[in-house]
Design a protein around this motif. Structure first.
Motif, PDB file in Angstrom:
ATOM      1  N   ASP A 136       0.839  -1.319  -0.039  1.00  0.00           N
ATOM      2  CA  ASP A 136       0.135  -0.147   0.177  1.00  0.00           C
ATOM      3  C   ASP A 136       0.927   1.312   0.028  1.00  0.00           C
ATOM      4  O   ASP A 136       1.651   1.459   0.912  1.00  0.00           O
ATOM      5  CB  ASP A 136      -0.835   0.005   1.409  1.00  0.00           C
ATOM      6  N   HIS A 137       0.853   2.157  -1.089  1.00  0.00           N
ATOM      7  CA  HIS A 137       1.335   3.405  -1.340  1.00  0.00           C
ATOM      8  C   HIS A 137       0.347   4.460  -1.646  1.00  0.00           C
ATOM      9  O   HIS A 137       0.968   5.262  -2.319  1.00  0.00           O
ATOM     10  CB  HIS A 137       2.708   3.323  -1.973  1.00  0.00           C
ATOM     11  N   GLY A 138      -0.738   4.043  -1.378  1.00  0.00           N
ATOM     12  CA  GLY A 138      -1.911   5.062  -1.931  1.00  0.00           C
ATOM     13  C   GLY A 138      -2.313   6.048  -0.786  1.00  0.00           C
ATOM     14  O   GLY A 138      -1.855   6.244   0.628  1.00  0.00           O
ATOM     15  N   PRO A 139      -3.199   6.854  -1.356  1.00  0.00           N
ATOM     16  CA  PRO A 139      -3.724   8.123  -0.234  1.00  0.00           C
ATOM     17  C   PRO A 139      -4.720   7.297   0.945  1.00  0.00           C
ATOM     18  O   PRO A 139      -4.862   6.159   0.673  1.00  0.00           O
ATOM     19  CB  PRO A 139      -4.756   8.570  -1.098  1.00  0.00           C
ATOM     20  N   ARG A 182      10.259   0.296  -3.359  1.00  0.00           N
ATOM     21  CA  ARG A 182      10.485   1.063  -2.265  1.00  0.00           C
ATOM     22  C   ARG A 182       9.149   2.107  -2.085  1.00  0.00           C
ATOM     23  O   ARG A 182       8.966   2.789  -3.115  1.00  0.00           O
ATOM     24  CB  ARG A 182      11.850   1.772  -2.399  1.00  0.00           C
ATOM     25  N   VAL A 183       8.583   2.499  -0.986  1.00  0.00           N
ATOM     26  CA  VAL A 183       7.658   3.375  -0.730  1.00  0.00           C
ATOM     27  C   VAL A 183       7.879   4.233   0.408  1.00  0.00           C
ATOM     28  O   VAL A 183       8.713   3.939   1.384  1.00  0.00           O
ATOM     29  CB  VAL A 183       6.163   2.642  -0.391  1.00  0.00           C
ATOM     30  N   THR A 184       7.297   5.228   0.429  1.00  0.00           N
ATOM     31  CA  THR A 184       7.492   6.305   1.651  1.00  0.00           C
ATOM     32  C   THR A 184       6.267   6.945   1.844  1.00  0.00           C
ATOM     33  O   THR A 184       5.365   7.125   1.095  1.00  0.00           O
ATOM     34  CB  THR A 184       8.471   7.339   1.270  1.00  0.00           C
ATOM     35  N   HIS A 185       6.182   7.547   3.180  1.00  0.00           N
ATOM     36  CA  HIS A 185       4.954   8.377   3.404  1.00  0.00           C
ATOM     37  C   HIS A 185       5.463   9.535   4.285  1.00  0.00           C
ATOM     38  O   HIS A 185       6.358   9.377   5.137  1.00  0.00           O
ATOM     39  CB  HIS A 185       3.685   7.841   4.110  1.00  0.00           C
ATOM     40  N   ASP A 186       4.726  10.533   4.438  1.00  0.00           N
ATOM     41  CA  ASP A 186       5.124  11.802   5.334  1.00  0.00           C
ATOM     42  C   ASP A 186       4.429  12.079   6.568  1.00  0.00           C
ATOM     43  O   ASP A 186       4.302  12.916   7.097  1.00  0.00           O
ATOM     44  CB  ASP A 186       5.127  13.103   4.419  1.00  0.00           C
ATOM     45  N   GLY A 233       9.560  15.145  12.213  1.00  0.00           N
ATOM     46  CA  GLY A 233      10.567  15.604  11.251  1.00  0.00           C
ATOM     47  C   GLY A 233      11.210  14.493  10.462  1.00  0.00           C
ATOM     48  O   GLY A 233      12.426  14.758  10.053  1.00  0.00           O
ATOM     49  N   VAL A 234      10.609  13.412  10.300  1.00  0.00           N
ATOM     50  CA  VAL A 234      11.126  12.120   9.564  1.00  0.00           C
ATOM     51  C   VAL A 234      10.020  11.664   8.666  1.00  0.00           C
ATOM     52  O   VAL A 234       8.927  11.601   8.926  1.00  0.00           O
ATOM     53  CB  VAL A 234      11.524  10.927  10.277  1.00  0.00           C
ATOM     54  N   ASP A 235      10.321  10.997   7.573  1.00  0.00           N
ATOM     55  CA  ASP A 235       9.499  10.084   6.685  1.00  0.00           C
ATOM     56  C   ASP A 235       9.671   8.712   7.045  1.00  0.00           C
ATOM     57  O   ASP A 235      10.965   8.340   7.408  1.00  0.00           O
ATOM     58  CB  ASP A 235       9.647  10.381   5.186  1.00  0.00           C
ATOM     59  N   HIS A 236       8.735   7.913   6.814  1.00  0.00           N
ATOM     60  CA  HIS A 236       8.826   6.492   6.811  1.00  0.00           C
ATOM     61  C   HIS A 236       9.144   5.840   5.410  1.00  0.00           C
ATOM     62  O   HIS A 236       8.323   6.126   4.547  1.00  0.00           O
ATOM     63  CB  HIS A 236       7.442   5.607   7.506  1.00  0.00           C
ATOM     64  N   VAL A 237      10.459   5.234   5.338  1.00  0.00           N
ATOM     65  CA  VAL A 237      10.682   4.613   3.967  1.00  0.00           C
ATOM     66  C   VAL A 237      10.724   3.395   4.373  1.00  0.00           C
ATOM     67  O   VAL A 237      11.507   2.789   5.119  1.00  0.00           O
ATOM     68  CB  VAL A 237      11.956   5.341   3.614  1.00  0.00           C
ATOM     69  N   ARG A 238      10.137   2.454   3.352  1.00  0.00           N
ATOM     70  CA  ARG A 238      10.079   0.964   3.546  1.00  0.00           C
ATOM     71  C   ARG A 238      10.667   0.463   1.986  1.00  0.00           C
ATOM     72  O   ARG A 238       9.924   0.839   0.916  1.00  0.00           O
ATOM     73  CB  ARG A 238       8.915   0.546   3.848  1.00  0.00           C
ATOM     74  N   THR A 239      11.437  -0.417   2.205  1.00  0.00           N
ATOM     75  CA  THR A 239      11.720  -1.272   1.209  1.00  0.00           C
ATOM     76  C   THR A 239      11.638  -2.648   1.106  1.00  0.00           C
ATOM     77  O   THR A 239      11.485  -3.229   2.190  1.00  0.00           O
ATOM     78  CB  THR A 239      13.276  -0.994   0.843  1.00  0.00           C
ATOM     79  N   ALA A 278      -5.257   4.390   8.531  1.00  0.00           N
ATOM     80  CA  ALA A 278      -3.838   4.694   8.601  1.00  0.00           C
ATOM     81  C   ALA A 278      -2.920   3.680   8.395  1.00  0.00           C
ATOM     82  O   ALA A 278      -2.152   3.125   9.190  1.00  0.00           O
ATOM     83  CB  ALA A 278      -3.715   5.406   9.812  1.00  0.00           C
ATOM     84  N   ASP A 279      -2.634   3.071   7.043  1.00  0.00           N
ATOM     85  CA  ASP A 279      -2.056   1.909   6.750  1.00  0.00           C
ATOM     86  C   ASP A 279      -1.032   2.021   5.557  1.00  0.00           C
ATOM     87  O   ASP A 279      -0.593   1.001   5.050  1.00  0.00           O
ATOM     88  CB  ASP A 279      -2.820   0.660   6.421  1.00  0.00           C
ATOM     89  N   ALA A 280      -0.656   3.236   5.376  1.00  0.00           N
ATOM     90  CA  ALA A 280       0.379   3.521   4.371  1.00  0.00           C
ATOM     91  C   ALA A 280       1.656   2.677   4.636  1.00  0.00           C
ATOM     92  O   ALA A 280       2.082   2.553   5.777  1.00  0.00           O
ATOM     93  CB  ALA A 280       0.582   5.070   4.270  1.00  0.00           C
ATOM     94  N   ASN A 281       2.226   2.339   3.496  1.00  0.00           N
ATOM     95  CA  ASN A 281       3.491   1.335   3.480  1.00  0.00           C
ATOM     96  C   ASN A 281       3.205  -0.165   4.161  1.00  0.00           C
ATOM     97  O   ASN A 281       4.100  -0.740   4.434  1.00  0.00           O
ATOM     98  CB  ASN A 281       4.493   1.869   4.279  1.00  0.00           C
ATOM     99  N   ALA A 282       1.752  -0.299   4.346  1.00  0.00           N
ATOM    100  CA  ALA A 282       1.618  -1.658   5.109  1.00  0.00           C
ATOM    101  C   ALA A 282       1.449  -2.968   3.773  1.00  0.00           C
ATOM    102  O   ALA A 282       1.649  -2.511   2.679  1.00  0.00           O
ATOM    103  CB  ALA A 282       0.080  -1.749   5.439  1.00  0.00           C
TER     104      ALA A 282
END
Length: 666
Positions: free
Chosen positions: A430-433, A523-527, A534-540, A445-449
C-alpha cells in the motif's frame, strides 16, 4: 452528535459545504413540522417493470442458485435472520414481521426509537448502549425480499409471495416517513428502494393491488427524501452512488404510461459521473477499500443495465471503469477468490440472496463485470449462487500470470507475484492515499503496509473493521496505524483520527522505486510523521533467497522516539519460537520463518484481553484471535531488516514448542 464531532467535521468542510449543511439543517427543521404520512400517488402514475429483468433471472438461474435460494427462503420461513456478524431472535413463523422486528438490536435486545421519533433526532453515533445502528439498518434495507421474490418467480411459491406482501405491509405500517431509524440515512432509503423494485420486477402482477399501491407510496416518499437530503461534498462517496441508483430505479419504475424518461436519464448521468470519480482510471477504488469498490461497482453495473434496457445510452467511461476495477481485482485476488481486506468493509450488497453465506463478494462483482462486457468463459458452478450472477452472469477473471510486479499508480498499490521455495507468493503493498474526499471516511492509517499470502492462503493480513458506530475504542484501533503491518512511531497514528469516519492530519504516501524481474524491489514512503517528528517512513520490500525482506528506515535519520513494527498474522496461523527466528505454521505445517537483523523487544500476542492483544475482524461485527508480532525499539540509521523466509513445500511439519525462549510473549 457531540460538539467535538461537529468541530472535527466542520474543519474538513469548504465554505460551500458549510452553506449546504446549514440549508440541510433548516430543511430538517422544516420537515419536523410536516405530517409524517406517505405520499399519495397521483392517478396518472403507475408501476412499470424493467424490460428483461425477470427473464434474465429465470434464464440464468443455475442449479447452485436454486439450491441456495431454497435454503435461504426456508430460513426466512423459520423466522431466522442473520447479518453483519449478528443473529436476530427468531421470529414467530406465524408472525414473521412484527413491529419490533424493525427496531430490535440483535446484540443488546433493546429497541431503537420508532414511529414516535423524528428520524433526525435519533442519536446513533457511538451508540454503544443500544448497539450498532448498522444492524437495525440492515434489516430495514429489506434485502430478504429479493430471495422471497425470486422464489415466488422461479418456483411459483405462493407462500413466498404472501411473505413479500406481509413484509411490505408491516414495514409501511410501522415506518412512516421521517420517523424511526429507517429514515435517517439516504443510503438506507435508496437500498430499500432497490429491494422493493427488485421484488416488484420478479413478482409484478402476482402482487395484490394493495401491495402495488404500498410500493408506490414508499417509492414516492423515498424519492421525496432522497431529493431533499442528497449526500454531497465530503459525504458524496458510495452514499451518493446509492442514492442516484435508487432514484434511477424509482424513475424507471414509477412513471406515466407514455411518460418520457428524462428524469431517469438525469439520474443515470449522475451515476456515470460518480463512476469516473469513485473508481480511478487504473481500476482502484477511490475509497481505498476493495469491498467498497465492489459495492460501488455493483451499483454502476445495475445502473448500466437499466440504462441499456430503457435505451438511455450507456456511458463508455462507466463501462471502462468497471472493466478496470475487474482488472484490479484480478491482480490483488488469489485464484481461489479471496481478496485482501484493505480499509473498511461493512458487507454492503446491492443484489443478494444472503450476504452472510457469501465469502467472495469482491470477486463475484468482478466476475459479473467480465460476463457483461468481456466474457472469458464460464465460472465454476459454485461461483454462480448469487442474484447478481443470475441477472448479469459470471465469467472468469483475466489474470496477468507473466508479471512479477503490477503497479496501480493512481490508486497506490503494487502487487508482487513470485515463486519462492516452490511456493506461490503474493504480496500487496500500500502506497496510496488515505481515502476518498476530505474526510476519507472508510480509509485506514495503513500507508506502507504489506499483506501477503502463500499458496493462496493469507499469512499477513489487514486487521479488518469490526464495528462502526458501536465500536468505540475498537473502531479507533482497527483504523489506526499500530493495528496494521507497518511502522508506528512514538505510539501515534501516521494520520490523525478525529471521529469514527473523520480524519484530521493525513499522511501522503508515494512509490519511490520499483524494479521488476527475479530480483524485484519496491520502495515506498509516507510523510505522516514529518510534521511531528521531522522524519519520513521509508520501506523497501525486495526479493530475498527463499522469500522476501522488508527494510524500514526513518529519513533523514531516526530520532529519540521509539518505533514499533507490527505483523498481524491471519487467523489459523500459529507462531513458534526456534531461538533464532519465529516460525509460522498452519495446520501443523511450517510455512516459513520471520527474523529481525537487530535486537529489539519482540512480543507475540493472540486473543488477549486487551485492545492490542492480537485480534482480526474477518467479518463486520466479528473478531477472531490471531497472532500479532511486534518489534519495538529505536531504529538504527541503516534501518531494520525483517526477513520472511519460506519453507519448501516438502518440509516436514515443524515441532511445536510451547516456551518462547528468547522472545517475550505478552
Amino acid at each position: 452528535m457531540s460538539l467535538k464531532w461537529y468541530i472535527a467535521r466542520i474543519r474538513s468542510m469548504s465554505v460551500p459545504e458549510i452553506a449546504f449543511r446549514v440549508g440541510e439543517h433548516v430543511e430538517r427543521s422544516r420537515m419536523r413540522r410536516k405530517s409524517k404520512v406517505f405520499v399519495t400517488p397521483p392517478k396518472h402514475l403507475e408501476l412499470r417493470r424493467i424490460p428483461g429483468f425477470e427473464g434474465r433471472v429465470i434464464g440464468n438461474a443455475t442449479p447452485a442458485f436454486r439450491k441456495k435460494l431454497d435454503v435461504v427462503v426456508a430460513n426466512i420461513f423459520e423466522g431466522k435472520f442473520s447479518a453483519l456478524g449478528a443473529t436476530w431472535p427468531d421470529a414467530d413463523p406465524e408472525d414473521l414481521f412484527p413491529e419490533k422486528g424493525w427496531r430490535i438490536d440483535p446484540g443488546t435486545g433493546l429497541l431503537w426509537p420508532g414511529s414516535d421519533s423524528f428520524s433526525f433526532d435519533i442519536k446513533y453515533r457511538r451508540s454503544g448502549e443500544l448497539g450498532d445502528i448498522k444492524h437495525v439498518w440492515e434489516k430495514n434495507r429489506l434485502q430478504f425480499l429479493q430471495a422471497l421474490a425470486a422464489a415466488a418467480s422461479l418456483n411459483h411459491d405462493r407462500r413466498a409471495l404472501a411473505a413479500v406482501e406481509d413484509a411490505i405491509a408491516s414495514w409501511e405500517r410501522h415506518n412512516p416517513p421521517y420517523t424511526g431509524v429507517g429514515w435517517n440515512s439516504g443510503i438506507e432509503v435508496a437500498l430499500r428502494c432497490v429491494s422493493l423494485i427488485v421484488a416488484y420486477n420478479l413478482c409484478a402482477d402476482r402482487l395484490s393491488e394493495r401491495t402495488r399501491r404500498l410500493i408506490l407510496e414508499i417509492l414516492l416518499s423515498s424519492r421525496d427524501f432522497l431529493e431533499r437530503f442528497p449526500s454531497k461534498f465530503s459525504s458524496a462517496n458510495n452514499h451518493a452512488m446509492a442514492e442516484h441508483l435508487g432514484l434511477l430505479l424509482i424513475e424507471a419504475t414509477v412513471r406515466k404510461k407514455d411518460g418520457n424518461l428524462q428524469r431517469a436519464r438525469h439520474q443515470y448521468e449522475h451515476i456515470a459521473r460518480e463512476a469516473a470519480l469513485q473508481i480511478l482510471p487504473d481500476g482502484t477504488p477511490a475509497e481505498q477499500s476493495p469491498t467498497y469498490g465492489a459495492f460501488t461497482a455493483e451499483m454502476i453495473l445495475f445502473g448500466n443495465f437499466v440504462a441499456d434496457k430503457l435505451a438511455l445510452g450507456v456511458s463508455e467511461v462507466a463501462t471502462q471503469r468497471l472493466l478496470a476495477f475487474a482488472g484490479f481485482v484480478a491482480a490483488i485476488s488469489e485464484p481461489g477468490g479471496s481478496v485482501p481486506a484493505i480499509g473498511d468493509d461493512d458487507e454492503g450488497r446491492v443484489l443478494t440472496l444472503d450476504a452472510v453465506a457469501e465469502r467472495s463478494y469482491v470477486c463475484s462483482v468482478a466476475q459479473t463485470i467480465q460476463a457483461a462486457y468481456d466474457d472469458l468463459g464460464p465460472c465454476h458452478e459454485t461461483e454462480t449462487e448469487e442474484l447478481r450472477n443470475a441477472l448479469f452472469g459470471c465469467s472468469r477473471l483475466s489474470r496477468q500470470t507473466d508479471r512479477r510486479l503490477q503497479t496501480f499508480m493512481q490508486g497506490g498499490y503494487t502487487v508482487v507475484t513470485d515463486r519462492q521455495a516452490g511456493r506461490h507468493l503474493h504480496l500487496v503493498i500500500d502506497h496510496g492515499p488515505l481515502g476518498y474526499l476530505s474526510i476519507a471516511a472508510h480509509g485506514h492509517a495503513d500507508a506502507n503496509a504489506v499483506v501477503f499470502s502463500i499458496d493462496g492462503e493469507a499469512v499477513l493480513c489487514d486487521p479488518g473493521t469490526y464495528l462502526y458506530h458501536g465500536g468505540g475504542a475498537w473502531r479507533t484501533w482497527f483504523r489506526g496505524t499500530a493495528a496494521h503491518n507497518t511502522l508506528c512511531l512514538g505510539g501515534v497514528d501516521q494520520s490523525t483520527i478525529s471521529g469514527p469516519f473523520n480524519w484530521g492530519h493525513k499522511a501522503h504516501a508515494s512509490l519511490v522505486e520499483k524494479r521488476d524481474g527475479e530480483n524485484w524491489r519496491v520502495r515506498v514512503t509516507h510523510d505522516g510523521y514529518r510534521s511531528r517528528f521531522g522524519v519520513d517512513h521509508v520501506r523497501t520490500i525486495e526479493a530475498a533467497p527463499f522469500g522476501f525482506a522488508l527494510i524500514d528506515e526513518l529519513q533523514p535519520g531516526p530520532g529519540p522516539e521509539e518505533a514499533s513494527i507490527a505483523f498481524q498474522f491471519a487467523p489459523g496461523i500459529v507462531i513458534d519460537d526456534m531461538k533464532t527466528a519465529l516460525v509460522f505454521l498452519r495446520d501443523g505445517r511450517q510455512l516459513g520463518r520471520l527474523s529481525f537483523d537487530r535486537p529489539g523487544n519482540v512480543t507475540v500476542q493472540e486473543g488477549e484481553n486487551r485492545i492490542d492483544g492480537g485480534w482480526v475482524s474477518n467479518r463486520f461485527g466479528e473478531m477472531r484471535p490471531a497472532p500479532r508480532v511486534v518489534w519495538r525499539g529505536h531504529l538504527p540509521s541503516g534501518g531494520l531488516r525483517t526477513s520472511f523466509q519460506l519453507t519448501p513445500e516438502t518440509a516436514e511439519p515443524a515441532a511445536r514448542m510451547r516456551v518462547l525462549d528468547g522472545f517475550r510473549s505478552s
